[in-house]
Each structure stands twice: as structure tokens, then as C-alpha cells.
Design a protein around this motif. Structure first.
Motif, PDB file in Angstrom:
ATOM      1  N   PRO A  11      -5.082   1.638   9.816  1.00 47.80           N
ATOM      2  CA  PRO A  11      -5.809   2.784   9.269  1.00 47.80           C
ATOM      3  C   PRO A  11      -4.849   3.873   8.805  1.00 47.80           C
ATOM      4  CG  PRO A  11      -6.760   2.107  11.356  1.00 47.80           C
ATOM      5  CD  PRO A  11      -5.517   1.309  11.176  1.00 47.80           C
ATOM      6  N   GLY A  12      -5.150   4.438   7.656  1.00 50.23           N
ATOM      7  CA  GLY A  12      -4.348   5.550   7.147  1.00 50.23           C
ATOM      8  C   GLY A  12      -3.056   5.135   6.472  1.00 50.23           C
ATOM      9  N   ALA A  13      -2.964   3.851   6.102  1.00 47.29           N
ATOM     10  CA  ALA A  13      -1.746   3.378   5.451  1.00 47.29           C
ATOM     11  C   ALA A  13      -1.506   4.158   4.151  1.00 47.29           C
ATOM     12  CB  ALA A  13      -1.856   1.893   5.153  1.00 47.29           C
ATOM     13  N   GLU A  15      -0.501   5.114   0.265  1.00 49.65           N
ATOM     14  CA  GLU A  15      -1.022   4.517  -0.960  1.00 49.65           C
ATOM     15  C   GLU A  15      -0.122   3.405  -1.495  1.00 49.65           C
ATOM     16  OE1 GLU A  15      -2.442   7.247  -3.930  1.00 49.65           O
ATOM     17  OE2 GLU A  15      -2.320   5.702  -5.483  1.00 49.65           O
ATOM     18  N   ALA A  16       1.180   3.580  -1.342  1.00 50.85           N
ATOM     19  CA  ALA A  16       2.096   2.544  -1.834  1.00 50.85           C
ATOM     20  C   ALA A  16       1.816   1.212  -1.131  1.00 50.85           C
ATOM     21  CB  ALA A  16       3.540   2.977  -1.604  1.00 50.85           C
ATOM     22  N   GLU A  17       1.514   1.281   0.187  1.00 55.47           N
ATOM     23  CA  GLU A  17       1.204   0.063   0.955  1.00 55.47           C
ATOM     24  C   GLU A  17      -0.106  -0.543   0.489  1.00 55.47           C
ATOM     25  OE1 GLU A  17       4.573  -0.317   2.769  1.00 55.47           O
ATOM     26  OE2 GLU A  17       2.931  -1.673   3.287  1.00 55.47           O
ATOM     27  N   ILE A  18      -1.053   0.346   0.183  1.00 56.72           N
ATOM     28  CA  ILE A  18      -2.366  -0.117  -0.270  1.00 56.72           C
ATOM     29  C   ILE A  18      -2.226  -0.888  -1.573  1.00 56.72           C
ATOM     30  CG2 ILE A  18      -4.592   0.674  -1.162  1.00 56.72           C
ATOM     31  CD1 ILE A  18      -4.299   3.031   0.888  1.00 56.72           C
ATOM     32  N   ARG A  19      -1.440  -0.323  -2.490  1.00 57.68           N
ATOM     33  CA  ARG A  19      -1.251  -0.990  -3.788  1.00 57.68           C
ATOM     34  C   ARG A  19      -0.541  -2.332  -3.605  1.00 57.68           C
ATOM     35  NH1 ARG A  19      -2.715   1.936  -7.979  1.00 57.68           N
ATOM     36  NH2 ARG A  19      -3.080   4.164  -7.610  1.00 57.68           N
ATOM     37  N   LYS A  20       0.414  -2.327  -2.723  1.00 63.37           N
ATOM     38  CA  LYS A  20       1.203  -3.544  -2.476  1.00 63.37           C
ATOM     39  C   LYS A  20       0.295  -4.638  -1.889  1.00 63.37           C
ATOM     40  CE  LYS A  20       4.893  -3.439   0.318  1.00 63.37           C
ATOM     41  NZ  LYS A  20       5.976  -2.661   0.957  1.00 63.37           N
ATOM     42  N   ALA A  21      -0.488  -4.226  -0.871  1.00 66.19           N
ATOM     43  CA  ALA A  21      -1.379  -5.184  -0.205  1.00 66.19           C
ATOM     44  C   ALA A  21      -2.417  -5.712  -1.189  1.00 66.19           C
ATOM     45  CB  ALA A  21      -2.075  -4.510   0.980  1.00 66.19           C
ATOM     46  N   TYR A  22      -2.921  -4.798  -2.003  1.00 64.48           N
ATOM     47  CA  TYR A  22      -3.934  -5.201  -2.989  1.00 64.48           C
ATOM     48  C   TYR A  22      -3.370  -6.238  -3.963  1.00 64.48           C
ATOM     49  CZ  TYR A  22      -6.981  -4.943  -7.041  1.00 64.48           C
ATOM     50  OH  TYR A  22      -7.795  -5.267  -8.083  1.00 64.48           O
ATOM     51  N   ARG A  23      -2.182  -5.982  -4.455  1.00 62.55           N
ATOM     52  CA  ARG A  23      -1.581  -6.897  -5.427  1.00 62.55           C
ATOM     53  C   ARG A  23      -1.389  -8.284  -4.796  1.00 62.55           C
ATOM     54  NH1 ARG A  23       2.526  -3.455  -6.462  1.00 62.55           N
ATOM     55  NH2 ARG A  23       1.514  -1.885  -7.716  1.00 62.55           N
ATOM     56  N   ARG A  24      -0.905  -8.264  -3.586  1.00 55.62           N
ATOM     57  CA  ARG A  24      -0.621  -9.534  -2.902  1.00 55.62           C
ATOM     58  C   ARG A  24      -1.918 -10.320  -2.645  1.00 55.62           C
ATOM     59  NH1 ARG A  24      -0.817 -10.252   2.307  1.00 55.62           N
ATOM     60  NH2 ARG A  24      -0.789  -8.021   2.747  1.00 55.62           N
ATOM     61  N   LEU A  25      -2.928  -9.615  -2.119  1.00 54.89           N
ATOM     62  CA  LEU A  25      -4.170 -10.302  -1.748  1.00 54.89           C
ATOM     63  C   LEU A  25      -4.976 -10.708  -2.975  1.00 54.89           C
ATOM     64  CD1 LEU A  25      -5.232  -8.065   1.250  1.00 54.89           C
ATOM     65  CD2 LEU A  25      -4.444 -10.433   1.359  1.00 54.89           C
ATOM     66  N   ALA A  26      -4.975  -9.848  -3.980  1.00 52.68           N
ATOM     67  CA  ALA A  26      -5.751 -10.147  -5.176  1.00 52.68           C
ATOM     68  C   ALA A  26      -5.193 -11.369  -5.884  1.00 52.68           C
ATOM     69  CB  ALA A  26      -5.762  -8.935  -6.111  1.00 52.68           C
TER      70      ALA A  26
END
Ligand SMILES: [Zn+2]
Ligand SMILES: [Zn+2]
Length: 364
Positions: A11-13, A15-26
Motif C-alpha cells: 500500500p502507498g507504493a 508512482e514509479a513503482e506503480i507504472r513499472k508494475a503495470y507495464r510488467r503485469l499488462a
């Protein structure tokens, strides 16, 4: 829905981590990479929805303050918009080109080891209560089952691929040190195999167990004529399988309420018809209830208590072929409460005329 968990983030990660995770998972769950895979499609929608909210400062704050659950729309696009497959990821030495990314996906699929003891998921059992009339007509009911299935974040591995970071066990040195007396020993770090880096961390979605519990609402069609205690099988909706094994089934036991008028026996219905003395003796036309509405039956003169009449195809439709059973009407002779002198006189008179008829051997 925990939007951070969907992206495998605490929780609270940032934004850079969010974008990274999104790219990887998507990249992994994109429908173009998983044609026909419904689970991947759902997961892709969740990932996209989580990304949309968490990268929008206003919506993100609202989510964090109020925990607003975001409804997923079917309209979420599957476009590759927002991905730049030609550029390297923000950090790490992971896949850097379109081709590499897909190679990674396919490699993971091959890595599922189909030979190692695939196990079918266990069955789930539940019951549904329905009314007697509903059992005759058929009815649809919803049941919610809690199924255990393969974690969608890590696909059952219990591990999550992440950008390379220094091994937490050996602080990135690749060796573990221990002192015994004056001697200092070193050995290769087992956690990272001596590389000093870790590529996998425990999956947040399932705490490393590889399975998650999810409730699912199923609509069960109960066919017309289903008897009490019948079981309906919903294939593939039980617990998920292990190591690529198929899922189990859901078994729904139907419990039918009793009816005050009719007793069911197979596809036949039994009805007890109370008749008055004079009706049984002289014959009568009497209205009785049937499952199709009231019907008139003719009681012939001289009908005995316990005698049965069969009304063909007025019973229950068979849930298999729809053919109807019969309605069996059983006569029950009712004596009136005789209180007045006039009725008593009439019955004494009746007795004088007929004698002890009840215990005489009938003449044929
Ligand atoms: Zn997991
Ligand atoms: Zn290490």
C-alpha cells in the motif's frame, strides 16, 4: 478490490513503482498474448483499472481515504496504448524489446511443468432451498461459493518476478559469513545462488501460498419437477486444480419444502380427500386441488374409505423427460359430530334397516 495488491505492490507504493508494475503485469496478461484466456482478460482489466486510479492523484487520494471500490467496465480497452515496447523499462535489466517480452511470457508458460503430478481440484458442496410450487415449475437461484484457486498474481508459483535488486539475505555479496572461534567461514548464499541478486520475491497476492480464496456467485437452473434431495452438478466451478490439474465441480443439493396438500412419491402426487358419509354412500362430485388448479372428481356411490382413484398425468413432470406422473386421490371417510336427536334417530333407523352390515361377509 485492493488496487495495490492487484499490482503486487505494498500500500502507498510510489508512482514509479506503480507504472513499472503495470507495464510488467499488462504485458503478461494482455488479451493479445492470452487469446481466449478469460482469467487473464479479467486480470488485465483489474490491472488497468488499478493503474488508472492510482496514477490519477485525485482518484488515488479518494481511494486511499475512503477505500472506494472501483467498478470495472467492460469497455476497458485492450489497446497497447501507453506501452512503449521499444524502450527499455525504467530500471532493471529485464526484457527490453517487444520480442523479448513475449519470449518471457512463453517461457513462463513452458515452465509450468505439466508432468509433475497434476491434481484435480476438490469439489464444493452447497444446498438450495426452494418452495414446493417452484420445484414443479423450475426456478433459477443464485448461490455464492468460496472457491480456492490458483493465485492470479503469481499464477500459483507463490513467487513474483520483480526487477532485480540486491539479495536481502547476503546484502548483495553472494556469500554468507559465519564465525567459529577465530575462524571466519564463508559459503555461497543459497537464497540467490551466489549471484547477490534476487529476481523473485514472495507473492503479495497470496503470501506465497500460490492460492487465493475468491467468492463467486453462480446461477443454478433447477429444472421443473426436481425432487427433494436431487443434486445438480456445476462442472469446473469447484476448487482450482494444482500444477495444471482441472478444477473440481460444485454440487448443489436441492431441498424442496413440503406441501400441506400433496405428498410426492416418485413423480406421482398423493392427495387425501375427506368425504362425508352421504357423499361416500350416495356418490358425489367434489372439487379437489391439483397442481394445475381445481378439478372436479366424481365419487361413485358406495365408495369405501381408503379407496384410491388415479388421475392420469396430473402429477409432477419428470425432470428427465418432462412426462408427468399421476395424481392419486385417497378417500378418507369422515363421520360428522352427531349431537342432535334428529340425526341420531335417522342413524338408529338406518341401523335397523341395514343390520350389522360392516362385519358380514360380502356376497359376490
Ligand atoms: Zn500469488
Ligand atoms: Zn544472496
Amino acid at each position: 478490490m485492493d488496487l495495490y495488491a492487484v499490482l503486487g505492490l505494498p500500500p502507498g507504493a510510489p508512482e514509479a513503482e506503480i507504472r513499472k508494475a503495470y507495464r510488467r503485469l499488462a504485458r503478461r496478461y494482455h488479451p493479445n498474448i492470452n487469446p481466449g484466456d478469460k482469467a487473464a482478460e479479467v486480470r488485465f482489466r483489474q490491472i488497468t483499472a488499478a493503474f488508472d486510479v492510482l496514477t490519477d492523484p485525485v482518484r488515488r487520494r479518494k481511494y486511499e481515504e475512503q477505500g472506494v471500490v472501483v467498478e470495472l467496465s467492460e469497455a476497458t480497452s485492450f489497446g497497447f496504448a501507453g506501452f512503449d515496447f521499444t524502450r527499455a523499462p525504467v530500471s532493471g535489466s529485464g526484457a527490453s524489446t517487444f520480442g523479448d517480452l513475449f519470449a518471457e511470457v512463453f517461457q513462463q508458460r513452458r515452465g509450468r511443468q505439466p508432468g509433475t503430478m497434476a491434481e484435480r481440484g476438490s469439489d464444493l458442496h452447497t444446498t438450495i432451498d426452494i418452495g414446493f410450487d417452484e420445484s414443479l415449475r423450475g426456478v433459477a437461484r443464485s448461490v455464492t461459493v468460496l472457491r480456492r484457486e490458483t493465485c492470479r498474481v503469481c499464477r500459483g508459483s507463490g513467487m513474483r518476478r520483480t526487477a532485480e535488486s540486491p539479495c536481502s539475505r547476503c546484502d548483495g555479496t553472494g556469500v554468507l559469513r559465519s564465525a567459529r572461534g577465530h575462524m571466519l567461514f564463508t559459503k555461497t548464499c543459497g537464497a540467490c545462488g551466489g549471484t547477490g541478486r534476487q529476481v523473485h520475491v514472495t507473492c503479495d497476492g497470496c503470501s506465497g501460498h500460490g492460492v487465493e480464496s475468491r467468492s463467486e456467485t453462480l446461477t443454478i437452473g433447477i429444472p421443473a419437477g426436481t425432487p427433494h434431495g436431487d443434486r445438480i452438478r456445476v462442472p469446473g466451478k469447484g476448487n482450482g486444480g494444482w500444477r495444471g490439474g482441472p478444477p473440481g465441480d460444485v454440487w448443489v443439493t436441492v431441498q424442496v419444502a413440503e406441501d400441506p396438500r400433496f405428498r410426492r412419491e416418485g413423480d406421482n402426487l398423493h392427495y387425501i380427500l375427506p368425504v362425508a358419509l352421504q357423499e361416500a354412500a350416495l356418490g358425489a362430485k367434489i372439487e379437489i386441488p391439483t397442481i394445475d388448479g381445481p378439478a372436479r372428481v366424481r365419487i361413485p356411490p358406495g365408495t369405501q374409505s381408503g379407496q384410491r382413484f388415479r388421475l392420469r398425468e396430473r402429477g409432477v413432470p419428470s425432470p428427465r423427460d418432462g412426462r408427468r406422473g399421476d395424481l392419486i386421490v385417497e378417500i378418507r371417510l369422515m363421520l360428522p359430530p352427531i349431537l342432535d336427536e334428529r340425526s341420531k334417530d335417522l342413524l338408529r333407523e338406518f341401523g335397523r334397516i341395514n343390520g350389522e352390515y360392516a362385519r358380514e361377509t360380502p356376497t359376490t
